[in-house]
Enzyme design. Structure first.
Site, PDB file in Angstrom:
ATOM      1  N   TRP A   1      16.368  -7.931  88.666  1.00  0.00           N
ATOM      2  CA  TRP A   1      16.973  -7.759  89.665  1.00  0.00           C
ATOM      3  C   TRP A   1      18.719  -7.461  88.755  1.00  0.00           C
ATOM      4  CZ3 TRP A   1      13.844  -5.699  93.220  1.00  0.00           C
ATOM      5  CH2 TRP A   1      12.739  -6.231  93.351  1.00  0.00           C
ATOM      6  N   THR A   2      19.151  -6.392  89.847  1.00  0.00           N
ATOM      7  CA  THR A   2      20.132  -6.106  88.621  1.00  0.00           C
ATOM      8  C   THR A   2      21.373  -6.041  89.574  1.00  0.00           C
ATOM      9  OG1 THR A   2      20.139  -4.279  89.249  1.00  0.00           O
ATOM     10  CG2 THR A   2      19.025  -4.387  86.881  1.00  0.00           C
ATOM     11  N   GLU A   3      21.643  -7.023  90.405  1.00  0.00           N
ATOM     12  CA  GLU A   3      22.551  -7.447  91.900  1.00  0.00           C
ATOM     13  C   GLU A   3      24.277  -7.536  89.683  1.00  0.00           C
ATOM     14  OE1 GLU A   3      20.168  -8.283  92.412  1.00  0.00           O
ATOM     15  OE2 GLU A   3      19.152  -9.072  94.625  1.00  0.00           O
TER      16      GLU A   3
ATOM     17  N   TRP B   1       5.737 -13.328  94.375  1.00  0.00           N
ATOM     18  CA  TRP B   1       7.153 -13.292  94.054  1.00  0.00           C
ATOM     19  C   TRP B   1       7.868 -14.719  94.764  1.00  0.00           C
ATOM     20  CZ3 TRP B   1      11.982 -13.422  96.855  1.00  0.00           C
ATOM     21  CH2 TRP B   1      11.739 -12.373  98.573  1.00  0.00           C
TER      22      TRP B   1
ATOM     23  N   ASP C   1      17.040 -12.713  86.238  1.00  0.00           N
ATOM     24  CA  ASP C   1      17.831 -12.583  86.970  1.00  0.00           C
ATOM     25  C   ASP C   1      19.146 -14.431  87.000  1.00  0.00           C
ATOM     26  OD1 ASP C   1      16.267 -12.058  88.693  1.00  0.00           O
ATOM     27  OD2 ASP C   1      18.094 -11.762  90.117  1.00  0.00           O
TER      28      ASP C   1
ATOM     29  N   TYR D   1      11.813 -15.523  87.407  1.00  0.00           N
ATOM     30  CA  TYR D   1      13.322 -14.208  87.599  1.00  0.00           C
ATOM     31  C   TYR D   1      14.409 -14.454  86.839  1.00  0.00           C
ATOM     32  CZ  TYR D   1      11.937 -12.292  92.166  1.00  0.00           C
ATOM     33  OH  TYR D   1      10.797 -11.631  93.263  1.00  0.00           O
TER      34      TYR D   1
ATOM     35  N   ASP E   1       8.380  -6.338 100.980  1.00  0.00           N
ATOM     36  CA  ASP E   1       8.860  -7.591 100.993  1.00  0.00           C
ATOM     37  C   ASP E   1      10.237  -7.206 102.008  1.00  0.00           C
ATOM     38  OD1 ASP E   1      10.500  -5.698  98.787  1.00  0.00           O
ATOM     39  OD2 ASP E   1      11.494  -7.780  98.342  1.00  0.00           O
ATOM     40  N   GLU E   2      10.739  -7.906 102.307  1.00  0.00           N
ATOM     41  CA  GLU E   2      12.591  -8.663 103.220  1.00  0.00           C
ATOM     42  C   GLU E   2      12.135  -7.303 104.343  1.00  0.00           C
ATOM     43  OE1 GLU E   2      14.578 -11.946  99.038  1.00  0.00           O
ATOM     44  OE2 GLU E   2      14.344  -9.044  99.469  1.00  0.00           O
TER      45      GLU E   2
ATOM     46  N   HIS F   1      14.341  -2.797 102.629  1.00  0.00           N
ATOM     47  CA  HIS F   1      15.087  -1.477 101.191  1.00  0.00           C
ATOM     48  C   HIS F   1      15.240  -0.592 101.474  1.00  0.00           C
ATOM     49  CE1 HIS F   1      15.504  -6.095  99.632  1.00  0.00           C
ATOM     50  NE2 HIS F   1      14.765  -6.306 100.495  1.00  0.00           N
TER      51      HIS F   1
ATOM     52  N   ASP G   1      16.188   1.528  96.281  1.00  0.00           N
ATOM     53  CA  ASP G   1      16.582   0.552  96.997  1.00  0.00           C
ATOM     54  C   ASP G   1      17.331   0.275  98.179  1.00  0.00           C
ATOM     55  OD1 ASP G   1      16.733  -3.344  98.051  1.00  0.00           O
ATOM     56  OD2 ASP G   1      15.723  -3.317  97.082  1.00  0.00           O
TER      57      ASP G   1
ATOM     58  N   ARG H   1      19.981  -1.794  92.152  1.00  0.00           N
ATOM     59  CA  ARG H   1      20.808  -2.225  92.260  1.00  0.00           C
ATOM     60  C   ARG H   1      22.325  -2.032  91.409  1.00  0.00           C
ATOM     61  NH1 ARG H   1      17.274  -5.734  94.287  1.00  0.00           N
ATOM     62  NH2 ARG H   1      17.476  -5.703  96.558  1.00  0.00           N
TER      63      ARG H   1
HETATM   64  C1  ACM Z   1      11.603  -9.456  95.831  1.00  0.00           C
HETATM   65  O1  ACM Z   1      12.462 -10.666  95.140  1.00  0.00           O
HETATM   66  N1  ACM Z   1      12.356  -9.455  97.001  1.00  0.00           N
HETATM   67  C2  ACM Z   1      10.668  -8.837  95.987  1.00  0.00           C
END
Ligand code: ACM
Length: 543
Positions: free
Chosen positions: A458-460, A383, A410, A408, A316-317, A244, A173, A144
């Site tokens: 995470w770095t958004e 997670w 972030d 997390y 994921d996702e 992703h 990603d 990110r």
């Molecule tokens: C995640 O936070 N989507 C692994």
């Protein structure tokens, strides 16, 4: 002595001191040469102590492996002329050397001595220590927002100072592909940069209208892996499939679901959230990623280090909408005799599970990969709370506990109005200190499947080193103690005592140049007034 993480046992001779000077020899026993190198280059640079191999001194500093100790355990004894760091393995000796550095005081965390000819002294102590968990991880998202190589090496140093030993390297990603793959050069030529970036959470109207990007060459990766190994840290790379993946699709449009979207029009994503553009479940896609993983296996060799066989495949996702609409994906489902799109995702992940196992490696993925059943040997990063980890352990899989509600980094660390771009849950330093990785209901057999625990960053909304530092520290210090130390159950943990020890630890972080969140709140330049985050009391976060 304010050690962080707290050691297992410590005993001392009140008031006794052990002196070191420029004649203090360093005697490295077999297998400890790497630790000696680290002491000379890092502690030596900070203190000016040369640690010669030969010479006279009242007593050398000796390093030795004692296989009678636990593999990562150590015994550090400093008494008069006796100065000894023994470990169950070189890793144990290295963790002992980290404690030694803390005992020298905060100036031992600088890169050069403040005054020439200083005599260094340490308290007379014996420290006996061993980690609670084998996997003590930090995940850094370099997709990110890119962290240049120097910043990655700095993270490895910060991890080592906290006795953390697994660096989960989130390399790909939707917003960027960060690792050079020789056979697919467009992954970095096209996939490693974007023209602009959403500034703040995705609901923010602001954009940073400048190109952002960067990638690691294969030699950069080799350097990072070797630098980590010298610090007894294993790097576990993550290549995220089948979701992703927009950056990869932007580089190679044929990887996407071309029968439902014009993937030639996709660019590297410039905002945040769960992205609908996922990989097409074709043979060509599988072959493409096998090629990627072949190069990845070469760069992250499975060696003697305990977790080096692991390759993280994300998982994921992965929204299923395109697969539902895609005639090709639907034909694939029929041809494979699968029940639905969820089963198709599971088939996709299992393909790489089998492929990695055949090469002597182990797959690890986010807990969604459990949904279709996994091959023996695969492990899960839990997670979405503890549930995935509980299901995985009960099904006989190893798990790394990293629930977003707890670790997390972030997510905001205070509910005050000054937190920069606050997102997700409020998780204070105390909340992290009281995090318990092993579910209370676990049997000993299930507990044995908990490899350990990991904090994820995470770095958004963290666009540079200063923002990443702010989110990571001081909470990573609390997390390190959870991962390393034999703490009592959460309610009985001595948080006040931890805070007291943190006073000394802030001095170490200052010497290291870490831009942590001060206990009283952000400094003016650590705020981001007017940049939208996401409400505190909203639904469970999804980026
Ligand atoms: C995640 O936070 N989507 C692994």
């Amino acid at each position: 002595m304010d050690l962080i993480p707290a050691p297992w046992r410590i005993g001392g001779n009140e008031g006794g001191r052990v002196r070191l000077d420029d004649r203090t020899r360093l005697e490295a026993g077999p297998g400890t040469e790497g630790v000696a190198r680290w002491l000379r280059t890092t502690v030596g640079a900070a203190t000016g102590l040369p640690f010669p191999e030969h010479g006279d001194s009242e007593g050398p500093l000796r390093l030795a492996v004692d296989p009678g100790l636990p593999p990562e355990g150590y015994r550090l004894s400093l008494h008069g002329p006796g100065r000894l760091i023994e470990g169950g393995s070189a890793a144990g000796v290295f963790w002992g050397a980290q404690t030694f550095r803390q005992l020298l005081g905060p100036d031992a965390f600088r890169r050069a001595p403040l005054r020439p000819g200083r005599v260094w002294d340490l308290p007379e102590v014996t420290v006996e220590d061993r980690p609670r968990f084998r996997w003590r991880g930090l995940m850094l998202d370099v997709a990110r927002h890119f962290t240049p190589k120097d910043g990655v090496l700095r993270h490895l140093d910060l991890m080592a100072a906290h006795k953390l030993n697994v660096f989960h390297f989130h390399l790909t990603d939707d917003q960027g592909w960060r690792i050079e793959i020789k056979r697919h050069p467009r992954l970095t030529e096209v996939g490693s940069w974007r023209a602009r970036t959403k500034f703040g959470h995705r609901t923010s109207p602001l954009w940073d209208e400048k190109p952002h990007g960067g990638h690691y060459t294969q030699d950069d990766i080799r350097e990072i892996v070797a630098y980590a190994a010298e610090r007894h840290i294993t790097v576990v790379p993550e290549i995220d499939v089948p979701g992703h993946s927009q950056a990869a699709i932007a580089a190679y449009p044929e990887l996407g679901n071309t029968d439902v979207v014009d993937t030639t029009r996709l660019s590297v994503w410039d905002t945040w959230g769960v992205n609908p553009n996922v990989l097409a479940p074709t043979d060509d896609t599988l072959r493409f990623y096998e090629g990627v993983f072949e190069e990845v296996l070469g760069l992250f060799p499975a060696d003697a280090a305990q977790f080096s066989a692991f390759i993280h495949v994300g998982g994921d996702e992965c929204p299923k909408d395109q697969w539902r609409r895609s005639p090709a994906a639907q034909a694939r489902i029929r041809e494979l005799g699968l029940a639905d799109e969820d089963a198709l995702q599971s088939w996709f992940v299992r393909h790489f599970d089998t492929w990695l196992s055949a090469r002597g490696r182990r797959l690890i993925g986010w807990d969604e990969i459990l949904e279709g059943g996994l091959a023996e040997g695969a492990a899960v990063s839990s997670w979405r709370g503890y549930a995935g980890g509980i299901a995985a352990a009960r099904a006989g899989h190893d798990v790394v506990m990293c629930p977003e509600q707890q670790v997390y980094l972030d997510h905001r660390q205070h509910d005050g109005p000054d937190e920069p771009v606050p997102i997700g849950y409020v998780r204070t330093l105390e909340d992290v200190y009281r995090f318990e990785p092993v579910p209370a209901e676990f049997t000993p057999g299930e507990t044995a499947h908990v490899l350990g625990t990991q904090a994820n960053l995470w770095t958004e909304v963290t666009e540079d080193q200063a923002r990443v530092d702010y989110q990571a520290f001081p909470r990573l210090a609390a997390f390190a103690e959870v991962a390393w130390s034999a703490l009592p159950v959460p309610a009985e943990r001595d948080f006040a005592g931890f805070e007291r020890r943190m006073e000394a630890h802030y001095g170490r972080l200052d010497a290291l140049g870490v831009g942590y969140r001060p206990p009283g709140g952000p400094r003016p330049w650590q705020r981001r007034p007017g940049v939208l985050g996401r409400p505190v009391d909203g639904p469970p976060p999804s980026r």
